[in-house]
Design an enzyme around this catalytic site. Structure first.
Site, PDB file in Angstrom:
ATOM      1  N   ASN A 207       0.855  -1.194   0.000  1.00  0.00           N
ATOM      2  CA  ASN A 207       0.000   0.000   0.000  1.00  0.00           C
ATOM      3  C   ASN A 207       0.888   1.240   0.000  1.00  0.00           C
ATOM      4  OD1 ASN A 207       0.532   0.820   2.858  1.00  0.00           O
ATOM      5  ND2 ASN A 207      -0.333  -1.226   3.193  1.00  0.00           N
ATOM      6  N   ASP A 276      -4.368  -6.524   5.134  1.00  0.00           N
ATOM      7  CA  ASP A 276      -5.342  -7.411   5.770  1.00  0.00           C
ATOM      8  C   ASP A 276      -5.297  -8.810   5.162  1.00  0.00           C
ATOM      9  OD1 ASP A 276      -6.616  -5.973   7.848  1.00  0.00           O
ATOM     10  OD2 ASP A 276      -7.505  -4.658   6.328  1.00  0.00           O
ATOM     11  N   LYS A 286       9.486 -16.560 -10.748  1.00  0.00           N
ATOM     12  CA  LYS A 286       8.711 -15.456 -11.325  1.00  0.00           C
ATOM     13  C   LYS A 286       7.577 -16.016 -12.196  1.00  0.00           C
ATOM     14  CE  LYS A 286       9.124 -11.467 -14.286  1.00  0.00           C
ATOM     15  NZ  LYS A 286       9.830 -10.899 -15.398  1.00  0.00           N
ATOM     16  N   LYS A 334     -13.952   0.563  14.764  1.00  0.00           N
ATOM     17  CA  LYS A 334     -12.643  -0.105  14.946  1.00  0.00           C
ATOM     18  C   LYS A 334     -12.202  -0.022  16.394  1.00  0.00           C
ATOM     19  CE  LYS A 334     -10.952   0.051  10.264  1.00  0.00           C
ATOM     20  NZ  LYS A 334     -10.345   0.845   9.229  1.00  0.00           N
ATOM     21  N   LYS A 338     -11.719  -3.652  17.900  1.00  0.00           N
ATOM     22  CA  LYS A 338     -10.335  -4.055  18.209  1.00  0.00           C
ATOM     23  C   LYS A 338      -9.992  -3.770  19.659  1.00  0.00           C
ATOM     24  CE  LYS A 338      -8.832  -3.434  13.422  1.00  0.00           C
ATOM     25  NZ  LYS A 338      -7.676  -3.854  12.632  1.00  0.00           N
TER      26      LYS A 338
END
Ligand code: PMT
Length: 402
Positions: A207, A276, A286, A334, A338
């Site tokens: 990300n 995630d 590859k 959250k 969590k």
């Protein structure tokens, strides 16, 4: 501290020119800087350069009647919030270790009550010499802070350890010394950056996290006296001074590194953008291009922060929530799902906020239901606000007898 006073001692080594950049950074950082140069330093750089950058007269001579009445060595010593010597030559280090005061700088050193930062820079063999090493050890045992010289190409033509650290690293160390140590006694684990989940030996999914937010947190907590371990995914950032950095790549590695520190930690600040999901399997070679579509099956990664809160004792656990919609609502979910003490809701769609920028716009939501939206500010300032919250949380818990 309103406008901290930094007294910068410059001694006669080729790295003197870097001290000019250090003055510029400190002035930019709203410090008032007074420069003291040894006679040898003035052979390398003219005092006028330092005077122009600092906007204050430069001290060079203990026995000059004009300078003593204008600057005054005891005045300088008393006014310092921190005294820095950069670069520090083998000669000045030896003088300091012996308690010699035969010029303006060494006299100010003996007269000041301020913390002292010594930044050695010299030829690789000089630095490794047992006498120099013994003198550095003596300074450390007297409570002086000594930064490590950096390895690399030296002006004398040698390669090795002896380079002056870059001015931003010295400025960071100065900021750390200037901060009140209100987080001393805390042992804080910070996570930063992305995780990378490999598809094959050359490809991965990841990300846009640059690590800037997490590194700012690690720096802020360390400046304020906490012992900090930074568990960092792959980033292009330099490891912060005064912090133990543990590099990791995957979410599984991050989990293992955080768990290894968790029992002895007092707080965990999870700024990392952990994937995630990861590919069910990683190809050994590859993957070749073929006709048509390719399917990759993903399996969930462990939710590290949820695992921490499930097993926590006294630790305070802070999570982040990177959101693109319904910021407060999603972040609150959250916080509860969590079981966090605080969630830092991060609107990653707003200009100047979120991934890979130096500023951030966050809202703090804690378990007591307090919601604190903060304007766009530097990630360093956001980090300080999170440290402030931690401090307040401790005070509340203390008052409640928890
Ligand atoms: O690194 P920068 O470029 O400076 O950008 C900063 C940032 C946007 C990455 C940062 O401010 C931020 O918001 N970090 C959290 C990003 C994220 O993954 O949010 P999330 O809502 O997906 O996760 C919520 C919390 O659970 C986070 O604390 C995350 O670290 C944690 N988590 C997530 C997944 C997982 N498998 N394990 C976790 O512990």
């Amino acid at each position: 501290m309103e406008k901290p006073n930094v007294v910068l001692g410059v001694t006669g080594g080729i790295a003197c020119y870097k001290a000019l950049e250090l003055v510029r950074l400190l002035v930019q950082d709203s410090c008032s800087v007074r420069v003291v140069m040894t006679r040898e330093a003035t052979e390398f750089v003219a005092p006028l350069s330092f005077q122009t950058l600092s906007g204050a007269p430069v001290g060079t001579d203990l026995f000059s009647l004009t300078q003593e009445s204008e600057i005054g060595h005891i005045n300088l010593a008393d006014s310092a919030d921190v005294l820095v010597i950069a670069p520090a030559t083998a000669n000045v280090i030896a003088k300091l270790a012996a308690g010699i005061a035969d010029d303006l700088l060494t006299t100010v050193v003996l007269a000041t009550q301020a913390p002292l930062l010594v930044v050695p820079s010299m030829n690789v063999h000089m630095l490794a010499h047992p006498m120099v090493q013994a003198n550095i050890a003596k300074l450390r045992s007297a409570g002086y802070h000594v930064m490590e010289a950096v390895a690399g190409y030296l002006a004398c033509g040698y390669e090795g350890k002896g380079r002056l650290p870059e001015p931003p690293a010295i400025a960071e160390e100065i900021r750390r010394l200037l901060r009140p140590k209100d987080l001393s006694g805390e042992k804080i684990v910070v996570t930063a950056g992305p995780s990378r989940e490999a598809l094959d030996p050359v490809r991965y999914i990841s990300n846009r996290s640059s690590g800037k937010m997490g590194y700012a947190l690690a720096r802020a907590a360390a400046r304020r006296g906490a012992k900090v371990t930074l568990v960092s995914g792959p980033t292009a950032l330099a490891a912060p001074e005064g912090v133990t950095t543990v590099p990791v790549v995957t979410a599984e590695e991050m989990r293992a590194a955080v768990l290894a520190e968790f029992d002895s930690a007092t707080a965990v600040l999870m700024a990392a953008a952990v994937a995630d999901y990861r590919p069910r399997s990683t190809a050994g070679r590859k993957m070749k291009r073929g006709d048509g579509n390719r399917r990759v099956e993903f399996v969930p990664n462990p939710d590290i922060v949820a695992e921490l809160t499930a097993r926590r004792g006294r630790q305070v656990v802070v999570g982040f929530a990177a959101e693109t919609e319904s910021l407060v609502e999603n972040a609150r979910q959250k916080l509860h799902r969590k079981n966090l003490d605080l969630v830092v809701a991060n609107d990653v769609t707003q200009e100047g906020s979120g991934f890979d920028v130096d500023t951030n716009a966050v809202t703090l939501l804690d378990r007591d239901g307090t919601v604190t939206p903060l304007p766009v500010m530097s990630k360093d300032a956001v980090a300080d606000r999170i440290c402030d919250w931690l401090l307040q949380h401790r005070e509340h818990s203390h008052r409640r007898g928890a």
